[in-house]
Design a protein around this motif. Structure first.
Motif, short mmCIF file in Angstrom:
data_model
loop_
_atom_site.label_atom_id
_atom_site.label_comp_id
_atom_site.label_asym_id
_atom_site.label_seq_id
_atom_site.Cartn_x
_atom_site.Cartn_y
_atom_site.Cartn_z
N THR A 40 29.62 37.71 22.52
CA THR A 40 28.09 38.18 23.01
C THR A 40 27.66 39.14 21.79
N VAL A 50 22.34 36.55 24.81
CA VAL A 50 22.87 35.15 25.93
C VAL A 50 21.69 34.25 25.91
N PHE A 52 26.55 29.15 27.96
CA PHE A 52 28.01 29.03 27.38
C PHE A 52 27.82 28.61 25.99
N PRO A 91 26.24 32.45 23.28
CA PRO A 91 26.43 33.60 23.97
C PRO A 91 25.70 34.52 23.50
N TRP A 119 17.92 39.80 35.06
CA TRP A 119 18.21 38.94 33.60
C TRP A 119 19.79 39.39 33.51
N SER A 168 22.47 36.33 32.61
CA SER A 168 22.85 36.40 31.08
C SER A 168 24.34 36.76 30.87
N ASP A 169 24.30 38.24 30.29
CA ASP A 169 25.79 38.65 29.89
C ASP A 169 26.71 38.69 31.05
N TYR A 192 27.53 35.02 31.83
CA TYR A 192 28.43 34.53 31.10
C TYR A 192 29.87 35.12 31.02
N TRP A 193 29.87 36.49 31.15
CA TRP A 193 31.38 37.20 31.08
C TRP A 193 32.15 36.66 32.27
N ARG A 217 33.38 33.01 31.26
CA ARG A 217 34.25 33.23 30.21
C ARG A 217 35.76 33.42 30.75
#
Lengths: 365, 365
Positions: free
Chosen positions: A120, A156, A239, A242, B346, B350-351, B354-355, B358
């Motif tokens: 990120t 992201v 994905f 990011p 958001w 988003s983050d 995503y995390w 992951r």
């Protein structure tokens, strides 16, 4: 049409043509030096072009005018979109762009932009500034004759706009999606038809049914572009990118010829943009997302874990292939992988755990 | 003892004494101007003192020496830890510290540092730079006679080191914990004994059993401080300080008297530090966490959701009380709350999303 404002080219492949030969040479004098900065963005393109302009203006202002940066939007000074070569060859003094545009030189450059299921924005900045990334990037720069800098991050991105639901990996079979770069390669590997299309044609292709889905950026740009008006589902997370870094590189001879305080001014202006571009993307994404949810009832959907898992495996392959494509890429890939592996342990107990806890139903304000 | 390096004072309450009256006045000349910067940190204190020094050196260097910043570590130029007043009164020209140290002036200043269950580093930067935060901060600054800037962020801190497990909210009853600021007030409200102790005494208090737990920073500082050697559990997430901003303010008259390019140099150097301090904390936290997990078998534990939920409710009360304590605080609190509410939507897609993706068990590298 408002969305025209948000049409940019698709990187290296969008515009052809040789570098112009009628470039004004940098002026040298005791009191003033001029640098040409070529950018990948149309003039005043939000977040990207405006950051390039701010960067140029800041350097000029901080130097009290002794180092004047003239900013040339896409196509205006150098006709070829290969700004990397233009700067390496001294046709222009610096560029403002994204490193994956120049992956033809070495795939290693992708790691200084963003790779699927990679780092990120804040991880990227940690790796490059304090985790050995800048040293490797400088090594590549030296080979080609440029001095590279981080100069911003989009944060992201979103997974994209879809006209059909993605519930299992089978739903990706044959899906006609426009997703450039590694993201498109990854989707192709799990069965989608990845379609290359300049951004100016996306809107019509969706409307006429030639495309089932398209990636763009995130709520800020997507809302302005109008994609919520013509598609059914807005998928997350992105994905594929990011945290995409903007970068700005300077011709190495030019860099070496600058005085100590001019070098410090440039380096500091770059780091400031790295903070501010991300802040602007986040603030405007937040605002646009809330508008879309409130006014447009946009149907947000999360890619199911099974789908993410399959895409993750494909992403691992694609990134590994790039990371093993030449000795320099291998070196960068090893450093990136180690940082990513260790960083996951930290993000898991820091931001990620914090954000998960913040979503609990306690009362606040 | 190595850990001495990591002992800093506990903000305003740690050192007493009046401001010195023998301060060298700023030098004015056609070619050079000097500014005194007082900091809350011992000389070369990692991440914080080093950032202050880098900031001063950068400004000096970028100006080609025409604006020289002399950095004075904690206690060396101004004896009182109230650096805010020293700068507001013109006893020093700028400070480098954290805004919650000056909450005696208005509780509103806490929101420009960090509040329990508030914003993370990137959210803080988005709110302040592009969400209206800076304008409100400037308004406060004007009342007191300073021009404030963001100048760094520690990132998400850790919940702290504990000698007993926290499985239910009952486990916090009577717990003797050292956690300064709002975090301590929150824990008190759910039944803990919040104990005030200068950082120099933490280690002994834990070893002798006078303390059951203590908050510090995050893996980087905690590992150097040695807390992993004398406690049993390392809890996350750090709900109390999800992203603490460093700040640097300049006397308003001094700011107004500076030339345009000197103002631009200062503003840019601040934004650069905001990026770099977070990057350094993240990179070094990542490294220290991995060392602790590999070499020291540190027992990481997540606060259970029920506990976080109860603490979240208490945090909501504490922050709301501060945010309603005077008209300026109310104005800032309203802006902060709105941004936080929208930002959660958001970060979630988003983050955070995503995390979470992951962490799926796909193969990568």
């Amino acid at each position: 049409m408002k969305r025209r404002k948000f049409v940019i080219g698709a990187g290296v492949s969008a515009v052809a043509g040789a570098a112009s030969t009628t470039i004004p040479k940098p002026a040298f004098s005791a009191n003033q030096r001029e640098l040409s900065m070529v950018t990948s963005w149309p003039k005043n393109f939000p977040g990207l072009g405006t950051s390039a302009s701010r960067l140029g203006a800041r350097i000029t202002k901080m130097s009290g005018g002794t180092l004047k940066v003239n900013v040339y939007p896409r196509g205006s000074l150098v006709k070829s979109p290969d700004l990397f070569s233009a700067v390496a060859d001294g046709v222009a003094d610096m560029y403002h762009a994204i490193e994956h545009y120049w992956e033809g030189n070495t795939k290693a450059l992708n790691f200084f932009a963003s790779v699927p299921f990679g780092l990120t924005a804040t991880e990227q900045s940690a790796w490059i500034n304090f985790g050995g990334g800048q040293e490797l990037w400088d090594e590549i720069g030296k080979v080609f004759g440029v001095k590279p800098f981080l100069a911003g991050n989009t944060g992201v991105q979103m997974g994209g706009w879809f006209n059909k639901q993605i519930n299992t990996i089978d739903d990706l079979q044959g899906l006609r999606i426009r997703m450039p770069g590694f993201g498109g390669t990854v989707l192709k590997r799990v069965g989608a038809q990845s379609i290359t299309l300049p951004s100016s044609q996306i809107f019509d292709a969706i409307e006429t049914g030639k495309l089932d889905a398209t990636e763009w950026f995130g709520p800020w740009f997507d809302y302005e572009f109008g994609l919520h008006k013509i598609t059914k589902y807005y998928y997350y997370p992105g994905f594929q990118e990011p945290g995409t870094s903007l970068s700005s590189s300077i011709n190495l001879d030019v860099w070496g010829s600058l005085g100590r305080h001019h070098r410090e001014i440039i380096e500091t202006a770059m780091a400031a943009e790295n903070d501010l571009v991300l802040a602007e993307f986040n603030a405007r994404n937040i605002k646009a997302l809330n508008l879309m949810l409130t006014n447009n009832q946009v149907n947000l959907r999360r890619f199911p874990d099974d789908v993410m898992n399959a895409i993750g495996n494909a992403a691992g392959e694609v990134v590994s292939e790039a990371g093993n494509s030449d000795p320099m890429s291998r070196k960068v890939y090893r450093s990136f992988l180690k940082f990513r592996r260790q960083s996951i342990k930290w993000s898991k107990i820091s931001d990620q755990a914090y954000w998960n806890a913040r979503l609990l139903p306690f009362s606040y304000g």
